[in-house]
Write a protein that holds these residues in place. Sequence first.
Motif, mmCIF file in Angstrom:
data_model
loop_
_atom_site.group_PDB
_atom_site.id
_atom_site.type_symbol
_atom_site.label_atom_id
_atom_site.label_comp_id
_atom_site.label_asym_id
_atom_site.label_seq_id
_atom_site.Cartn_x
_atom_site.Cartn_y
_atom_site.Cartn_z
ATOM 1 N N GLN A 324 0.964 -1.182 0.031
ATOM 2 C CA GLN A 324 -0.030 -0.034 -0.085
ATOM 3 C C GLN A 324 0.900 1.276 -0.081
ATOM 4 O OE1 GLN A 324 -3.257 -0.084 -0.338
ATOM 5 N NE2 GLN A 324 -3.562 1.911 -0.112
ATOM 6 N N ILE A 325 2.015 1.196 0.597
ATOM 7 C CA ILE A 325 3.064 2.325 0.604
ATOM 8 C C ILE A 325 3.557 2.834 -0.877
ATOM 9 C CG2 ILE A 325 5.094 3.039 1.115
ATOM 10 C CD1 ILE A 325 5.226 1.987 3.879
ATOM 11 N N PHE A 366 -7.102 12.054 -17.913
ATOM 12 C CA PHE A 366 -7.125 10.660 -17.788
ATOM 13 C C PHE A 366 -6.188 10.059 -16.898
ATOM 14 C CE2 PHE A 366 -5.800 6.642 -20.083
ATOM 15 C CZ PHE A 366 -7.032 5.952 -19.921
ATOM 16 N N ALA A 367 -4.825 10.429 -16.822
ATOM 17 C CA ALA A 367 -3.860 10.330 -15.702
ATOM 18 C C ALA A 367 -4.563 10.355 -14.217
ATOM 19 C CB ALA A 367 -2.687 10.879 -16.003
ATOM 20 N N PHE A 368 -5.146 11.435 -14.370
ATOM 21 C CA PHE A 368 -5.815 11.844 -12.917
ATOM 22 C C PHE A 368 -6.744 10.783 -12.683
ATOM 23 C CE2 PHE A 368 -8.742 13.725 -10.024
ATOM 24 C CZ PHE A 368 -8.051 14.289 -9.138
ATOM 25 N N THR A 369 -7.467 10.451 -13.525
ATOM 26 C CA THR A 369 -8.513 9.154 -13.460
ATOM 27 C C THR A 369 -7.902 7.945 -12.980
ATOM 28 O OG1 THR A 369 -9.790 10.338 -14.991
ATOM 29 C CG2 THR A 369 -10.503 8.219 -14.448
ATOM 30 N N ILE A 370 -6.860 7.669 -13.689
ATOM 31 C CA ILE A 370 -6.107 6.503 -13.279
ATOM 32 C C ILE A 370 -5.553 6.481 -11.659
ATOM 33 C CG2 ILE A 370 -3.924 5.100 -13.733
ATOM 34 C CD1 ILE A 370 -4.146 5.921 -16.696
ATOM 35 N N GLY A 371 -5.228 7.532 -11.609
ATOM 36 C CA GLY A 371 -4.565 7.823 -10.249
ATOM 37 C C GLY A 371 -5.712 7.519 -9.052
ATOM 38 N N SER A 372 -6.893 8.218 -9.468
ATOM 39 C CA SER A 372 -8.000 8.054 -8.334
ATOM 40 C C SER A 372 -8.584 6.642 -8.436
ATOM 41 C CB SER A 372 -8.982 9.126 -8.690
ATOM 42 O OG SER A 372 -9.213 9.297 -10.063
ATOM 43 N N PHE A 373 -8.692 6.017 -9.579
ATOM 44 C CA PHE A 373 -9.172 4.816 -9.428
ATOM 45 C C PHE A 373 -8.402 3.706 -8.680
ATOM 46 C CE2 PHE A 373 -12.116 4.869 -13.216
ATOM 47 C CZ PHE A 373 -12.950 5.920 -12.805
ATOM 48 N N SER A 374 -6.836 4.046 -8.795
ATOM 49 C CA SER A 374 -6.048 3.068 -8.053
ATOM 50 C C SER A 374 -6.329 3.276 -6.706
ATOM 51 C CB SER A 374 -4.463 3.400 -8.686
ATOM 52 O OG SER A 374 -3.728 2.772 -7.767
ATOM 53 N N LEU A 375 -6.319 4.504 -6.372
ATOM 54 C CA LEU A 375 -6.526 4.937 -4.967
ATOM 55 C C LEU A 375 -7.680 4.331 -4.129
ATOM 56 C CD1 LEU A 375 -5.653 8.570 -3.655
ATOM 57 C CD2 LEU A 375 -4.425 6.530 -3.282
ATOM 58 N N ILE A 376 -8.898 4.331 -5.152
ATOM 59 C CA ILE A 376 -9.983 3.559 -4.571
ATOM 60 C C ILE A 376 -10.020 2.076 -4.509
ATOM 61 C CG2 ILE A 376 -12.550 3.184 -5.285
ATOM 62 C CD1 ILE A 376 -12.274 5.857 -6.782
ATOM 63 N N GLY A 377 -8.920 1.671 -5.512
ATOM 64 C CA GLY A 377 -8.628 0.092 -5.438
ATOM 65 C C GLY A 377 -9.664 -0.530 -6.524
ATOM 66 N N LEU A 378 -9.642 -0.030 -7.741
ATOM 67 C CA LEU A 378 -10.258 -0.540 -8.633
ATOM 68 C C LEU A 378 -9.408 -1.457 -9.568
ATOM 69 C CD1 LEU A 378 -12.523 2.085 -10.213
ATOM 70 C CD2 LEU A 378 -12.995 0.140 -8.725
ATOM 71 N N PRO A 379 -9.502 -2.520 -10.039
ATOM 72 C CA PRO A 379 -8.609 -3.419 -10.862
ATOM 73 C C PRO A 379 -8.744 -2.512 -12.285
ATOM 74 C CG PRO A 379 -10.868 -4.533 -10.725
ATOM 75 C CD PRO A 379 -10.776 -3.247 -9.656
ATOM 76 N N PHE A 381 -5.526 -1.910 -11.348
ATOM 77 C CA PHE A 381 -4.599 -0.795 -11.013
ATOM 78 C C PHE A 381 -3.973 -1.222 -9.609
ATOM 79 C CE2 PHE A 381 -7.875 1.761 -13.205
ATOM 80 C CZ PHE A 381 -7.115 2.032 -14.362
ATOM 81 N N ALA A 382 -2.743 -0.815 -9.422
ATOM 82 C CA ALA A 382 -1.873 -1.147 -8.463
ATOM 83 C C ALA A 382 -2.546 -1.130 -7.033
ATOM 84 C CB ALA A 382 -0.613 -0.242 -8.130
ATOM 85 N N GLY A 383 -3.409 -0.078 -6.801
ATOM 86 C CA GLY A 383 -4.369 0.099 -5.587
ATOM 87 C C GLY A 383 -5.134 -1.301 -5.315
ATOM 88 N N PHE A 384 -5.468 -1.761 -6.407
ATOM 89 C CA PHE A 384 -6.706 -3.034 -6.244
ATOM 90 C C PHE A 384 -5.732 -4.001 -5.502
ATOM 91 C CE2 PHE A 384 -7.712 -7.043 -8.150
ATOM 92 C CZ PHE A 384 -8.900 -7.210 -7.593
ATOM 93 N N VAL A 385 -4.629 -4.406 -5.952
ATOM 94 C CA VAL A 385 -3.959 -5.471 -5.389
ATOM 95 C C VAL A 385 -3.462 -5.204 -4.035
ATOM 96 C CG1 VAL A 385 -2.013 -7.296 -5.727
ATOM 97 C CG2 VAL A 385 -2.846 -5.673 -7.531
ATOM 98 N N SER A 386 -3.167 -3.959 -3.876
ATOM 99 C CA SER A 386 -2.666 -3.691 -2.279
ATOM 100 C C SER A 386 -4.002 -3.572 -1.471
ATOM 101 C CB SER A 386 -1.923 -2.365 -2.148
ATOM 102 O OG SER A 386 -2.654 -1.246 -2.599
ATOM 103 N N LEU A 455 3.311 2.984 -14.503
ATOM 104 C CA LEU A 455 3.717 2.319 -13.401
ATOM 105 C C LEU A 455 2.588 1.707 -12.757
ATOM 106 C CD1 LEU A 455 6.929 4.020 -12.098
ATOM 107 C CD2 LEU A 455 6.854 2.033 -12.992
ATOM 108 N N ILE A 456 1.540 2.578 -12.612
ATOM 109 C CA ILE A 456 0.390 1.994 -11.626
ATOM 110 C C ILE A 456 -0.282 0.662 -12.315
ATOM 111 C CG2 ILE A 456 -2.035 2.800 -11.169
ATOM 112 C CD1 ILE A 456 -0.870 5.103 -10.471
#
Lengths: 491, 236
Positions: A324-325, A366-379, A381-386, A455-456
Motif C-alpha cells: 500500500q505504501i 485521464f492520468a488523474f482518473t487512473i490515479g484516483s481509481f488506483s487509490l479507490i482500489g479498482l482493478p 490498477f496497483a491499488g486494487f492488489v494492495s 507504472l500504476i
Amino acid sequence: MVNPSLLIGLPLAFAFSIPLFGLISKKIEKYIPIIALFINMVISFMLIPQILKKPIVVSIGGWSPPFCINLVVGPLGILLATLISGIGFLVSIYAVSYIKEEPTEKYHILFLLLMVGAIGIVLTGDIFNLFVFFEILCISSYALVAYYKDKEGTEAAMKYLIQGSVGSSFILIGVALLYGFFGTLNMADIASRITSANPTYLFITLAFLITGFGIEAAIFPLNAWLPDAHSSAPSSISAILSGIAIKTGVYGVARMVYTIFNANSILLFIAFLGLLTLLIGEMCAFRQDDIKRLLAYSSIGQIGLIIFALGIATSLGVFASLFQIVSHALAKALLFLAAGYMIYRVGSKSIASLNGLGKKMPLTSFAFTIGSFSLIGLPPFAGFVSKLSIVYAAMQVKKPVFLAFIAIALIATIIEAGYFFKIVQNLYFKEGKNLDKITESSGYILIPIAILAILIIVIGVHPQFITGLLKASARELLERAGYIGWVLGGT
Amino acid sequence: MRTRKIISIIILLILAGGFILTFSQIPFGKDKINVAHYYISKGIEETGAVNIVTSVVLNYRGFDTLGEVTVLFIAAIGLGAVLFTEKRVQKHASKSKDDKTKKASLILRTGSNLLFPLILLFGAYIFVHGHLTPGGGFQGGAVIASGFLLMYLAFPKQSINKKSLSVVESLSGLIFVGIGLFGLIFSGYFLSNFLPKGIPNTLFSAGIIPIIYIAVGFKVGFELTSVIDDLLGRGK
C-alpha cells in the motif's frame, strides 16, 4: 560492487554544488536534481538483486559496527530508497517547467536535500543518525511549504514547523533515553539488548518515539498540520510530501515497533489508531471543495490504512502494508502533479473549477482518473492488489475484532470512492466555464505524469515485479534476529 | 478556554511525570557505557586526535556531523528562500537620503575596525586547533560570524557580497563530502581517515580531521553571516 553510501553522498555533493553551477549559467541548476536522482535510481536498481541475496552493511569511517555509524541496506531499505529516488526523479522533471517563481536556485537545493534526508532515514542503521536525517527532511520541507511566500503558505509552514519541532524533540528525548539505558546508538545493538531494561520505562521511551514519528506520519490525533501544509505547498512539493515524506514517518514507527522494541503487545492499539485515522481522513476529505485539501485529507486516510495493515503483524499484513505504501506513493504523486497543473491552467483550487477539463486536457485528466481509481482500489490498477491483500490479511487473522475492523475499513473505502467518482464525473461530464483558452500540459509536465500512470497499471497487472522485494522487506521487519545478525555478526 | 488550559496542563504534567520517572532510572556518569569506554581508551591511538570529543564527532560519528552541517545549510538556504524579495526595495532605500538608520558612533566604528581582524584570527585559531584543544569548526565558525555581526552593527549601510558568501559555503560543503568520497576511493569506506595520522599533539596530525574542521569553520561562519544578512533585511 557499488557502495550504498553513494546513495547519500552523491546527491549531497550535487546539492552543495548547485550554487557553483549557478555561477556558470542560471539554466543549469534545475537539471542538477534530475541528474542526481537519476544516478541514485540507477544505483539502487543495480543493488536490488544483490541485496535480495545478502543484505549489505556499510560502516562509515571504517570502524566495526557498534562504534561507528553504519548503513543497513536490507530489502526494506532498498525498496524505499528506490521508491524515493524514482518518485523524486519524476517530480524533479516536473519541476523544470513548473517552478518559475524566484529563488529557483534555493528551491532546487532544498528539494534535493529533502530527498537526501528521506533516503538517509530509510538506509541508516544508527538511531541518532536517523534523527539527523529526519531533521534534514523536516527542515527542508518547512522551508518549501512556505516557498510561495503567500499568507496561506506561511501560516501552514508555521503550523508545520511548530508541530514538527515538537515531534523532533520527542524523538530526540526517546533517543536520549535509549542511549541512557543501553549506552549505544546502533539500532541492532539496542535491539539485541532490549530485554535487559525495565518494560515500564521502555514503554515510556517507545511512546515518545511513536509520538514523534507519528506527527510526521500524520497519525490521528497528530495530523493537524498536514492538510494545510500539503495543500498550500507548490504542487511538486505536495507530491513529495504526500508520496514520500509521510512514509518516512511510517517507516520510523515500523522500525521502532518491530525491529528495536519488539513490542507485539501494542500492535492491536496501532491497528486501531490506523483505523481511526483512516475513517477521519476519508470523512474530512469527503467534505472538501478545494482539490488539494481533498487530496491531503485522502493522504491521511491512506496513511491510516497503511498503519492499520502494519498492525495486523502477520507476514501477509506487513507485506500488504508495504504494498500500500508503494501504490499510494505512486498514485498520490500522480494526483498531486496532475491536479497541480490543472490548477495552474484554470487558476483556482476549487473542485468546481475543474468541471469539463476532460475535453481540454485529455491526457492529464485521464492520468488523474487512473490515479484516483488506483487509490479507490479498482482493478486493474496497483491499488486494487494492495487493498485486496490488506483485506485478505485481515481475514486471515481469524480474530473477530479484525473482521469488524476490516468492515469499517471497507466503509471508508466507499466514502473514498464517493468523492473520487464525483471529481472524475465532473471532469468529463460537466460543462465548464471559460475553458476556451485552456490547452493540454506541456512535455516536461506530461512525461512524469504518464510514467507514473503506466507504472500504476504495470504493477496492477503484474504485481509479481515487486512482490519478491516486498516479501523480503516484510520478513526483514518481522524477523528481528536476522536484522541484528546482519549488523553484529553471529546468529 | 479554561477547560482547554486545564487539559493542556494535565497533559504536560503526565508528560513531565513520565519524563522524570524514566530519566531518574538512568545512572548517568557511570562507567558502564561500553561504546564510550572504547572511544576513551582507543580514541587517540586510532584517530590521532588528542581531543577525544573531536575524534568522536569527526571520525567515529563523522557522518552525523556531515548531516548537521547540512541541517545548518538548509536553515540558511530556507531562510533565504522565505525572506527572498525580488524588488530589492531595501537596497535603494538605503541609498536615499531619508534613510532612518543612523550612523554608528565613532567609538563603535573604531573599536569594531580594531576588533574585527582579531575576532577572525581567534575564530580561525579555534577551528584550526579543533583536534588539539576544546572547540572546533562549529565554535570557530560562530566566533567568525559574531565578528561579521559586529561589522554589520557598526556599518549598517554596507553589506557583504552575497555571491562570494554562497561560493564559500558551497565549496566548503563540497570539500567535506569530497573528503568522504576520497575515503571511499582510497580505503573503501565513506569518510574514512585515509591520510597519515602523524604525531599526536602536533598541528599536522589526525589525518582528515583538521581539513574537515577548517571546511566546517568556513561553512558555519559564512552561513551564519548570511543568516544575519537575511534577517537584517538587506535583500540580495
